[in-house]
Write an enzyme that holds these catalytic residues in place. Structure first.
Site, PDB file in Angstrom:
ATOM      1  N   ASP A  40      39.713  45.800  47.402  1.00 17.28           N
ATOM      2  CA  ASP A  40      40.296  44.617  46.756  1.00 17.28           C
ATOM      3  C   ASP A  40      40.642  44.940  45.301  1.00 17.28           C
ATOM      4  O   ASP A  40      39.791  45.375  44.532  1.00 17.28           O
ATOM      5  CB  ASP A  40      39.311  43.443  46.834  1.00 17.28           C
ATOM      6  N   SER A  73      43.889  37.226  47.137  1.00 23.56           N
ATOM      7  CA  SER A  73      43.259  37.969  48.224  1.00 23.56           C
ATOM      8  C   SER A  73      43.339  37.232  49.551  1.00 23.56           C
ATOM      9  O   SER A  73      43.291  37.861  50.613  1.00 23.56           O
ATOM     10  CB  SER A  73      41.799  38.256  47.884  1.00 23.56           C
ATOM     11  N   HIS A 113      46.169  43.924  46.578  1.00 28.67           N
ATOM     12  CA  HIS A 113      46.976  43.842  45.355  1.00 28.67           C
ATOM     13  C   HIS A 113      46.276  44.658  44.285  1.00 28.67           C
ATOM     14  O   HIS A 113      45.129  45.073  44.461  1.00 28.67           O
ATOM     15  CB  HIS A 113      47.100  42.389  44.880  1.00 28.67           C
TER      16      HIS A 113
HETATM   17 MG    MG Z   1      38.247  40.423  48.541  1.00 30.85          MG
HETATM   18 ZN    ZN Z   2      41.116  38.956  42.397  1.00 29.45          ZN
END
Ligand code: MG
Ligand code: ZN
Length: 380
Positions: A49, A90, A311
């Site tokens: 993440d 997310s 991202h």
């Molecule tokens: Mg996450």
């Molecule tokens: Zn974030």
């Protein structure tokens, strides 16, 4: 401007709106072609993440210029925008992977029109495969939740927890037990309900994950105590261990194969806080987990491993340090950015992951490689 306008059409989920709009398949016409190459039995999707190229570079430099990521033979780049926004969160980012559709930020496992979409994990279970979710955050957090839950607000963590009663995930490793057994919205004890289904539970605070030998005769749920697991800097040490346990366990759960999503969840959090050293330690923890997964896949020979991110976070940059090998890490935002995200693939079918494509294509490629029939037409 024109390409932005065009992509506004491409992002609308085709499953719901029918043929009036470009589908994810049509956007990438090469996806229409039949794929005759090798297919994996198992797919492991690893999500760092907030892990953009600079986070990877920082981890690499801090680790003596090497990472397990370098062992992946195939790399690609992915566009990450969500349905309404240039910069995804997310929830929409993970729903692109889990359902193959661009949805709005904060939406979990639902289309931009708030319709539930069948996730790749749910479909794997329907097809008799085993499935697992591992995260370095609570299991109800946006990234893991998007593979199981269907809600239009990622903040509804107690609501999200109830979806784990509906889809029998074989293995859950993460935090967030309090959303199951100390619920404010109702009096249910979801831990007890899982126990009644034969799911074995353990508690991080009472027993080390490394000491657990999960019995493949039972689905195995694991939650850390209460809320969010701490950072690596504060002593969290389970992600690489979980990466070693999870594929071996899931392989024994079904002869048909498995789907596993494992998330290095807190790279993002460190970058939101503009904390370079913490981001590096989270990056290296995730890379350790990647190494454990790679060792399984190399031995197994039938497992496709995909590593990517939802991202980039922080607009991280590496500045001139005081010495050739010292890192001076800077950030130019406390939120996510729109830069393209690298994809790494290893194993049967890895050849499909080269080039530049949409984040939703990760889903399209995974489904294609599982060899499943065309995308269900009506959501769930
Ligand atoms: Mg996450
Ligand atoms: Zn974030």
């Amino acid at each position: 401007m024109r390409s932005l306008f065009l992509s506004a059409f491409a992002i609308i989920c085709p499953v719901v709106l029918g043929t009036a709009y470009l589908s994810v398949h049509e956007v990438n016409s090469h996806e229409q072609a039949q794929y005759a190459g090798p297919k994996p039995k198992n797919i492991i999707l690893l999500i760092g993440d907030g892990m953009g190229l600079t986070q990877i570079t920082a981890g690499l430099l801090a680790n003596g210029k090497t990472l397990h990521l370098e062992q992946f033979p195939m790399t690609g780049l992915m566009r990450t925008h969500s349905a309404r926004e240039l910069i995804t969160d997310s929830a929409a980012g993970a729903t692109a992977f889990s359902c193959g559709c661009k949805t709005n930020n904060a939406y979990i496992g639902v289309t931009a029109q708030k319709k539930p979409c069948l996730t790749i994990l749910e479909e794997a279970k329907k097809n008799g495969l085993a499935a697992g979710l591992v995260a370095a955050c609570s299991i109800t957090h946006a990234t893991p939740a998007s593979f199981v839950a269907h809600v239009a607000d990622r903040a509804e963590t107690e609501n999200i927890a109830t979806f784990f009663m509906e889809t029998e995930v074989d293995l859950l490793i993460g935090g967030g037990m309090k959303y199951f057994n100390q619920r404010k919205s109702d009096q249910r004890d979801l831990c007890k309900e899982l126990l009644q289904k034969g799911v074995v539970q353990s508690d991080f605070s009472k027993q080390q994950l490394a000491d657990i030998q999960p019995d493949p005769q039972h689905p195995f749920a694991w939650f850390s105590a209460e809320g969010e697991p701490v950072s690596v800097q504060k002593g969290r040490d389970y992600l690489p261990v979980a990466a070693r346990i999870a594929p071996a366990f899931l392989k024994k759960r079904s002869e048909k194969g498995f789907f596993l999503m494992l998330e290095g969840s807190q790279i993002d959090w460190a970058c939101h806080d503009k904390d370079g050293p913490r981001a590096v330690s989270e990056m290296l923890d995730f890379d350790e987990a990647i190494g454990a997964i790679l060792r399984f896949a190399q031995k197994d020979g039938e497992t496709l491993v995909i590593v990517t991110a939802d991202h980039e976070t922080g607009g991280m940059s590496l500045e001139q340090g005081n010495a050739p090998d010292s890192l001076d890490i800077d950030f130019n935002t406390g939120y996510h950015t729109a830069s393209m995200i690298p994809v790494f693939a290893y194993g049967p079918g890895a050849e499909l992951f080269g080039g530049i494509y949409e984040n939703t294509d990760i889903y399209v490629k995974m489904r294609k490689l599982f060899g499943w029939a065309p995308v269900p037409q009506d959501g769930k």
